[in-house]
Motif scaffolding. Sequence first.
Motif, PDB file in Angstrom:
ATOM      1  N   ALA A   1       0.816  -1.218   0.000  1.00  0.00           N
ATOM      2  CA  ALA A   1       0.000   0.000   0.000  1.00  0.00           C
ATOM      3  C   ALA A   1       0.848   1.265   0.000  1.00  0.00           C
ATOM      4  CB  ALA A   1      -0.933  -0.019   1.211  1.00  0.00           C
ATOM      5  N   GLU A   2       1.959   1.243   0.702  1.00  0.00           N
ATOM      6  CA  GLU A   2       2.817   2.424   0.781  1.00  0.00           C
ATOM      7  C   GLU A   2       3.314   2.864  -0.591  1.00  0.00           C
ATOM      8  OE1 GLU A   2       6.717   3.907   3.363  1.00  0.00           O
ATOM      9  OE2 GLU A   2       6.377   1.783   3.021  1.00  0.00           O
ATOM     10  N   GLU A   3       3.484   1.891  -1.513  1.00  0.00           N
ATOM     11  CA  GLU A   3       3.962   2.204  -2.856  1.00  0.00           C
ATOM     12  C   GLU A   3       2.842   2.688  -3.780  1.00  0.00           C
ATOM     13  OE1 GLU A   3       7.580  -1.112  -2.845  1.00  0.00           O
ATOM     14  OE2 GLU A   3       5.702  -1.542  -3.912  1.00  0.00           O
TER      15      GLU A   3
ATOM     16  N   GLY B   1      -5.616  -4.716  -1.481  1.00  0.00           N
ATOM     17  CA  GLY B   1      -6.250  -4.818  -2.784  1.00  0.00           C
ATOM     18  C   GLY B   1      -6.956  -6.131  -2.995  1.00  0.00           C
ATOM     19  N   ASP B   2      -7.157  -6.471  -4.257  1.00  0.00           N
ATOM     20  CA  ASP B   2      -7.831  -7.708  -4.650  1.00  0.00           C
ATOM     21  C   ASP B   2      -6.905  -8.520  -5.536  1.00  0.00           C
ATOM     22  OD1 ASP B   2     -11.266  -7.605  -4.579  1.00  0.00           O
ATOM     23  OD2 ASP B   2     -10.095  -5.860  -3.941  1.00  0.00           O
ATOM     24  N   VAL B   3      -6.999  -9.828  -5.431  1.00  0.00           N
ATOM     25  CA  VAL B   3      -6.282 -10.712  -6.343  1.00  0.00           C
ATOM     26  C   VAL B   3      -7.159 -11.911  -6.663  1.00  0.00           C
ATOM     27  CG1 VAL B   3      -5.102 -11.882  -4.425  1.00  0.00           C
ATOM     28  CG2 VAL B   3      -4.157 -12.031  -6.744  1.00  0.00           C
ATOM     29  N   ASP B   4      -7.244 -12.236  -7.945  1.00  0.00           N
ATOM     30  CA  ASP B   4      -7.927 -13.454  -8.386  1.00  0.00           C
ATOM     31  C   ASP B   4      -6.924 -14.592  -8.363  1.00  0.00           C
ATOM     32  OD1 ASP B   4     -10.134 -11.872  -8.825  1.00  0.00           O
ATOM     33  OD2 ASP B   4      -9.890 -11.796 -11.013  1.00  0.00           O
ATOM     34  N   VAL B   5      -7.274 -15.690  -7.711  1.00  0.00           N
ATOM     35  CA  VAL B   5      -6.362 -16.820  -7.589  1.00  0.00           C
ATOM     36  C   VAL B   5      -7.078 -18.101  -8.003  1.00  0.00           C
ATOM     37  CG1 VAL B   5      -4.953 -18.211  -6.029  1.00  0.00           C
ATOM     38  CG2 VAL B   5      -5.090 -15.734  -5.699  1.00  0.00           C
ATOM     39  N   HIS B   6      -6.502 -18.781  -8.974  1.00  0.00           N
ATOM     40  CA  HIS B   6      -6.947 -20.136  -9.293  1.00  0.00           C
ATOM     41  C   HIS B   6      -5.791 -21.074  -9.001  1.00  0.00           C
ATOM     42  CE1 HIS B   6      -8.939 -23.510 -11.238  1.00  0.00           C
ATOM     43  NE2 HIS B   6      -7.768 -23.776 -11.804  1.00  0.00           N
ATOM     44  N   ALA B   7      -5.968 -21.953  -8.022  1.00  0.00           N
ATOM     45  CA  ALA B   7      -4.926 -22.899  -7.627  1.00  0.00           C
ATOM     46  C   ALA B   7      -5.451 -24.315  -7.824  1.00  0.00           C
ATOM     47  CB  ALA B   7      -4.528 -22.685  -6.170  1.00  0.00           C
ATOM     48  N   GLU B   8      -4.653 -25.134  -8.533  1.00  0.00           N
ATOM     49  CA  GLU B   8      -5.124 -26.465  -8.909  1.00  0.00           C
ATOM     50  C   GLU B   8      -3.954 -27.439  -8.966  1.00  0.00           C
ATOM     51  OE1 GLU B   8      -6.736 -28.488 -13.071  1.00  0.00           O
ATOM     52  OE2 GLU B   8      -7.113 -26.364 -12.681  1.00  0.00           O
ATOM     53  N   ASP B   9      -4.094 -28.577  -8.283  1.00  0.00           N
ATOM     54  CA  ASP B   9      -3.134 -29.680  -8.351  1.00  0.00           C
ATOM     55  C   ASP B   9      -1.716 -29.224  -8.049  1.00  0.00           C
ATOM     56  OD1 ASP B   9      -2.139 -32.280  -8.710  1.00  0.00           O
ATOM     57  OD2 ASP B   9      -1.737 -31.912 -10.834  1.00  0.00           O
ATOM     58  N   ASN B  10      -1.544 -28.424  -7.005  1.00  0.00           N
ATOM     59  CA  ASN B  10      -0.210 -28.056  -6.541  1.00  0.00           C
ATOM     60  C   ASN B  10       0.155 -28.945  -5.362  1.00  0.00           C
ATOM     61  OD1 ASN B  10       0.281 -25.543  -8.222  1.00  0.00           O
ATOM     62  ND2 ASN B  10      -1.651 -25.013  -7.227  1.00  0.00           N
ATOM     63  N   LEU B  11       1.432 -29.272  -5.264  1.00  0.00           N
ATOM     64  CA  LEU B  11       1.892 -30.212  -4.245  1.00  0.00           C
ATOM     65  C   LEU B  11       3.032 -29.590  -3.459  1.00  0.00           C
ATOM     66  CD1 LEU B  11       1.988 -33.118  -3.031  1.00  0.00           C
ATOM     67  CD2 LEU B  11       3.597 -33.693  -4.878  1.00  0.00           C
ATOM     68  N   ALA B  12       2.946 -29.655  -2.128  1.00  0.00           N
ATOM     69  CA  ALA B  12       4.026 -29.173  -1.272  1.00  0.00           C
ATOM     70  C   ALA B  12       4.319 -30.233  -0.223  1.00  0.00           C
ATOM     71  CB  ALA B  12       3.639 -27.853  -0.609  1.00  0.00           C
ATOM     72  N   VAL B  13       5.600 -30.613  -0.106  1.00  0.00           N
ATOM     73  CA  VAL B  13       5.975 -31.663   0.841  1.00  0.00           C
ATOM     74  C   VAL B  13       7.160 -31.201   1.680  1.00  0.00           C
ATOM     75  CG1 VAL B  13       5.128 -33.520  -0.654  1.00  0.00           C
ATOM     76  CG2 VAL B  13       7.525 -32.794  -0.812  1.00  0.00           C
TER      77      VAL B  13
END
Length: 444
Positions: free
Chosen positions: A275-277, A313-325
């Motif tokens: 926001a500052e920027e 602000g706003d952000v549209d996010v589509h996240a699908e089949d991500n893997l974290a281990v």
Amino acid sequence: MSPIRRSPAWYALLACLLCLALPVSAAADRVPAFPGAQGWAAHTPGGRGGQILRVTTLAADGPGSLRAAVETRGPRVVVFEVGGVIDLGMKELRISEPYLTIAGQTAPHPGITIIKGGLTIAAHDVVVRHLRIRPGDGHRPKGSGDIDAITTLRGARNVIVDHCSLTWATDEGLSASSTRFLGEDESQWMRNASHDITFSNNIIAEGLAHATHPKGEHSKGTLVHDHVSRILIVGNLYAHNYERSPLFKGGARGQVVNNLIYNPGQRAIHYNLIAEEWIGHPYSRGEMVLRGNVLRAGISTEPLALFMVGGSGDVDVHAEDNLAVDRLGRPVIEATGRYTTAPVRINEPAAAPALPFGVRLLPSAQVQDAVIETVGATPWDRDPVDRRIVADVIEGRGTIIDSQDEVGGYPQYAPTRKPFVEADWNLGTMEPRSGTYPRGEPLR
């Protein structure tokens, strides 16, 4: 009076005639830069059809140098009759003239390695392939300056960076930049930022943490600056970067697909409008599509999420089949997990956005093997630095570093020479006519 009925063949013939009537440039726009080119930049001509410029010296500048070729005006394809190390002496190599293809794949073994400097792309229609760029700290004192391995500046468009190895940067390894608010409104801000960019099949690794950056710790992978749009980050290996693998800033829009992220520090993929920027400006909506990415924790990894959101602000996010281990291979977050403690609003589109041109989405279970097989400047003939990084990823070794000297220092490869034979290459795509890249020792 009944309407005239036309057969499907009539419409097909009409379409064909209209195609023939199109300007040559419009027809050329439909040809991919090279087989397998992906994303919104996939159809850039680069330097196709321009003069062939031969790099015949490993000197940083002067006749026959890479710098001389890059600074030449007009469409051009840069090929190499030398292999070895180009030392830029802690200076920038800037591309200011458009319509350029740098074909590092034409260099004889051991390929082209650029040290002590970075590549800045400040032009449109540029294709950079098969280079190694390793800035390092140049043995300078802490706080003395920072270098991206490769960055695009505002207004750069139709740019592809493919199959490059980018290590030891003191700023980001690979970035797309902007001036945030150049113009009167959001549409102009986006048009004047970098856009239509593809970063594909690169190694972005070992950003130097406590080195020469004036801000201190700065082991960073990729910064996608405010208002950068239509950027595709696909099939890359991010390894041993404290954060930004990648970071999208305010209003940035693009897709992050099938990347392998190993041993990040405090963050992997993240979004942040600061926001500052943005004081005095309305917030722009960001967009991130995250599909089939894999995060594996390493020795330097702190507790984190695959995807984190900060700022406003706003952000549209589509996240699908991500893997974290974690380091033992145990899932650490759900496949579409994301964490935020900030006031930013996350919107989830009802349907998955279309994949950019040429992208063949892999399931996350196949991503590690696919990336390891194909990533980097010369996957058919990796140099010792790339071999070490890839081996450490496979074995779960390695840490975030502060200096290239911790991992063997700058490479010192003996210069080699081999004539560039135009008949051996498809000059439109800069792919070898044999279908395979050469291996082993060249003619000297």
